[in-house]
Design an enzyme around this catalytic site. Sequence first.
Site, mmCIF file in Angstrom:
data_model
loop_
_atom_site.group_PDB
_atom_site.id
_atom_site.type_symbol
_atom_site.label_atom_id
_atom_site.label_comp_id
_atom_site.label_asym_id
_atom_site.label_seq_id
_atom_site.Cartn_x
_atom_site.Cartn_y
_atom_site.Cartn_z
ATOM 1 N N ASN A 42 0.836 -1.206 0.000
ATOM 2 C CA ASN A 42 0.000 0.000 0.000
ATOM 3 C C ASN A 42 0.872 1.257 0.000
ATOM 4 O OD1 ASN A 42 0.608 -0.862 2.683
ATOM 5 N ND2 ASN A 42 -1.047 0.362 3.526
ATOM 6 N N GLU A 55 -2.953 -4.788 -3.118
ATOM 7 C CA GLU A 55 -3.444 -5.660 -4.185
ATOM 8 C C GLU A 55 -3.430 -4.926 -5.517
ATOM 9 O OE1 GLU A 55 -4.785 -5.009 -1.281
ATOM 10 O OE2 GLU A 55 -5.920 -6.693 -0.457
ATOM 11 N N CYS A 92 -10.768 -3.969 -3.663
ATOM 12 C CA CYS A 92 -9.753 -4.901 -4.164
ATOM 13 C C CYS A 92 -10.371 -6.241 -4.549
ATOM 14 C CB CYS A 92 -8.642 -5.077 -3.141
ATOM 15 S SG CYS A 92 -7.549 -3.637 -3.106
HETATM 16 N N1 THU Z 1 -5.245 -1.683 2.456
HETATM 17 C C1 THU Z 1 -4.690 -2.460 1.478
HETATM 18 O O1 THU Z 1 -3.587 -2.178 0.980
HETATM 19 N N2 THU Z 1 -5.393 -3.527 1.048
HETATM 20 C C2 THU Z 1 -6.592 -3.922 1.539
HETATM 21 O O2 THU Z 1 -7.211 -4.839 1.013
HETATM 22 C C3 THU Z 1 -7.127 -3.266 2.740
HETATM 23 C C4 THU Z 1 -6.534 -1.929 3.043
HETATM 24 C C5 THU Z 1 -4.498 -0.504 2.929
HETATM 25 C C6 THU Z 1 -5.119 0.802 2.529
HETATM 26 C C7 THU Z 1 -4.556 1.730 3.592
HETATM 27 O O3 THU Z 1 -3.274 2.188 3.148
HETATM 28 C C8 THU Z 1 -4.368 0.840 4.803
HETATM 29 O O4 THU Z 1 -4.443 -0.487 4.328
HETATM 30 C C9 THU Z 1 -5.401 1.049 5.888
HETATM 31 O O5 THU Z 1 -6.678 0.964 5.385
#
Ligand code: THU
Length: 130
Positions: A42, A55, A92
């Site tokens: 992320n 993702e 996602c």
């Molecule tokens: N996040 C992801 O990268 N993937 C997910 O499926 C759930 C959430 C990230 C987004 C944000 O940067 C952090 O997790 C908190 O929500």
Amino acid sequence: MTDEELLDAARTVRDLAYCPYSDFRVGAAIIDENGNVHVGCNVENAAYPQGSCAEAGAISAMVAAGGQRIVTIAVAGGGSGKTRACTPCGGCRQRIHEFSDGETRIIFKDDDNEWHQYSMDDLLPSSFHL
Ligand code: THU
């Protein structure tokens, strides 16, 4: 590549996450139909909606490398020094769906280190497609 190795790849890239706002790191690792592995983490932004999920990054890497189908995607989440179970968020799920088929597996370990495995239909029943 084993599921354990794929999860390790997700955990490794998770450590590179840029998440100063949530302090919640996420890593994702995909095996595509060619057996190639693609990872993403992320990447947040001061303008919050501009952040992107792990993702999404892994899917972009897969497509840019010529992959078209997700055979298996492993997801690993966690805050500072912690490991947390992390299932794909709603958006996602739709992103993964775009490159999935009936055989696609979404895998992760929970907070007790137990494996969980889902199909796309488990995570996004009655899904939208054109
Ligand atoms: N996040 C992801 O990268 N993937 C997910 O499926 C759930 C959430 C990230 C987004 C944000 O940067 C952090 O997790 C908190 O929500």
